[in-house]
Design a protein around this motif. Structure first.
Motif, PDB file in Angstrom:
ATOM      1  N   GLY A 193       0.812  -1.207   0.000  1.00 37.51           N
ATOM      2  CA  GLY A 193       0.000   0.000   0.000  1.00 37.51           C
ATOM      3  C   GLY A 193       0.847   1.259   0.000  1.00 37.51           C
ATOM      4  N   ASN A 194       0.301   2.319   0.550  1.00 36.30           N
ATOM      5  CA  ASN A 194       0.988   3.613   0.569  1.00 36.30           C
ATOM      6  C   ASN A 194       2.193   3.622   1.494  1.00 36.30           C
ATOM      7  OD1 ASN A 194       1.010   6.490  -0.245  1.00 36.30           O
ATOM      8  ND2 ASN A 194       0.676   6.846   1.941  1.00 36.30           N
ATOM      9  N   SER A 195       2.284   2.618   2.383  1.00 39.33           N
ATOM     10  CA  SER A 195       3.404   2.597   3.323  1.00 39.33           C
ATOM     11  C   SER A 195       4.757   2.505   2.613  1.00 39.33           C
ATOM     12  CB  SER A 195       3.260   1.435   4.309  1.00 39.33           C
ATOM     13  OG  SER A 195       3.381   0.187   3.642  1.00 39.33           O
ATOM     14  N   GLN A 222       5.548   3.927  -0.153  1.00 34.09           N
ATOM     15  CA  GLN A 222       5.888   5.279  -0.596  1.00 34.09           C
ATOM     16  C   GLN A 222       6.415   6.097   0.573  1.00 34.09           C
ATOM     17  OE1 GLN A 222       5.360   5.597  -3.969  1.00 34.09           O
ATOM     18  NE2 GLN A 222       6.610   7.456  -3.879  1.00 34.09           N
ATOM     19  N   GLU A 223       5.756   5.977   1.711  1.00 37.27           N
ATOM     20  CA  GLU A 223       6.192   6.687   2.912  1.00 37.27           C
ATOM     21  C   GLU A 223       7.567   6.221   3.364  1.00 37.27           C
ATOM     22  OE1 GLU A 223       4.679   9.247   4.882  1.00 37.27           O
ATOM     23  OE2 GLU A 223       3.701   9.441   2.928  1.00 37.27           O
ATOM     24  N   PRO A 276       7.476   1.336  -4.423  1.00 37.05           N
ATOM     25  CA  PRO A 276       7.107   2.752  -4.467  1.00 37.05           C
ATOM     26  C   PRO A 276       7.293   3.352  -5.856  1.00 37.05           C
ATOM     27  CG  PRO A 276       9.272   2.499  -3.491  1.00 37.05           C
ATOM     28  CD  PRO A 276       8.741   1.113  -3.708  1.00 37.05           C
TER      29      PRO A 276
END
Length: 328
Positions: free
Chosen positions: A222-224, A226-227, A245
């Motif tokens: 998920g977005n993690s 990217q973070e 990412p």
């Protein structure tokens, strides 16, 4: 033999799993037949019930991880296996699996279990343990590294990686939900972040004095992922298991960083013999760590064979920590 099966390509859920009578597998060259005593349940098992592998024929026997005793050996036997030996293995997800009384496997992916290690522990260390081991010791260089962020530290992969990281002398930061904090601490995590109530980026900056972490193992996707780019130190490395990412506007070279991916299940499809052989090498190394008491396989619940669908449902609903093992 009794087996947990999906009987039709239109059956796409845990509720469709049935106990069926199936023929005992027939051996081909370089294969062994194993009478299974314990099998591990993994997230990928329920995911495959919902999104079948294109190579399946039906009825299909589910299950990827198994431990038991050898009852038959093909003529080609390069590892000199003997009938009665205790073994464990990680199965090819495109073929009939381990949720059954018997299963067969290529001998090069099968490893022996030390006498002091229970079948349940051996089964538990396979899919999640191999993924964790590959992330830590096959994908990363630990030379000069001091800190690692391990997502989902109460899960199968994250929990093993916490233990491997501590064994390797790293300072471990992990993210979990509130009710799993104590479990992660018991595994050895130095810093446990409740990702639902804490600001993960801010907490990591505080822990690392704004430098960031040297290594990240991301098991949640998920977005993690990217973070995670914001959380890496200079010369840091990120290993992702579910997705990668977007780096179209991010300069990895400038920061000396790298991103590596991991797909344990793909090794059987790769036809790369050295990588298939490495499954067994990693199994040997992991089971020795279990034998020596360095790694706890995290067997949290042992269930009956008939309760496998309920166990998979618990995993899907995130109602468990550690591993669920079914005895056969």
């Amino acid at each position: 033999m009794k087996a947990m099966t999906i009987n039709d390509q239109k059956q796409l859920g845990i509720d469709d799993i049935q106990i069926s009578d199936m023929p005992i597998p027939k051996l081909s060259n370089n294969e062994v037949l194993i009478k299974l005593h314990a099998v591990a349940l993994n997230p990928v098992d329920y995911k495959l019930t919902e999104n079948h592998n294109a190579k399946w024929s039906y009825p299909h026997i589910l299950g990827l991880d198994g431990a038991g005793e050898i009852v038959k050996i093909s003529n080609d036997n390069p590892k000199n296996f003997k009938v009665g030996e205790r073994v464990f293995f990680h199965n090819d997800l495109s073929k009939n699996g381990t949720f059954a009384e018997f299963a067969k496997a290529k001998s090069n992916v099968v490893s022996r279990i030390p006498d002091t290690v229970p079948y349940e522990s051996a089964a538990a260390i396979l899919c999640s343990g191999l993924t964790a081991y590959q992330a830590m010791y096959r994908k990363m260089s630990l030379i000069g590294k001091k800190t690692v962020l391990i997502h989902a530290g109460a899960g199968g992969v994250g929990g093993i990686d916490i233990q491997l990281a501590k064994h390797s002398g790293l300072t471990v930061i992990t993210t979990v939900s509130k009710h799993k904090v104590e479990f992660a601490k018991k595994l050895g995590a130095d810093f446990v972040i409740d990702y639902k109530s804490e600001n993960v980026n801010r907490t990591i900056n505080e822990i690392t004095n704004g430098i960031g972490v040297d290594l990240i193992i991301n098991t949640i996707g998920g977005n993690s992922v990217q973070e995670d780019l914001k959380r890496l130190s200079y010369n840091g490395g990120l290993v992702t298991i579910l997705n990668t990412p977007d780096i179209s506007n991010y300069d990895l070279r400038k920061n000396g960083q790298n991103i590596l991916t991991l797909n344990l299940g793909g090794v059987h499809q790769s036809k790369n013999e050295s990588q298939l052989n490495d499954l067994s090498k990693m199994e040997d190394e992991l089971i020795q760590l279990v034998k020596d008491g360095i790694v706890d396989p995290m067997v949290n619940e042992i269930i009956d064979f008939k309760d496998i669908p309920n166990g998979l449902r618990k995993i899907k609903e995130h109602k468990t920590v550690g591993k669920i093992i079914a005895r056969i």
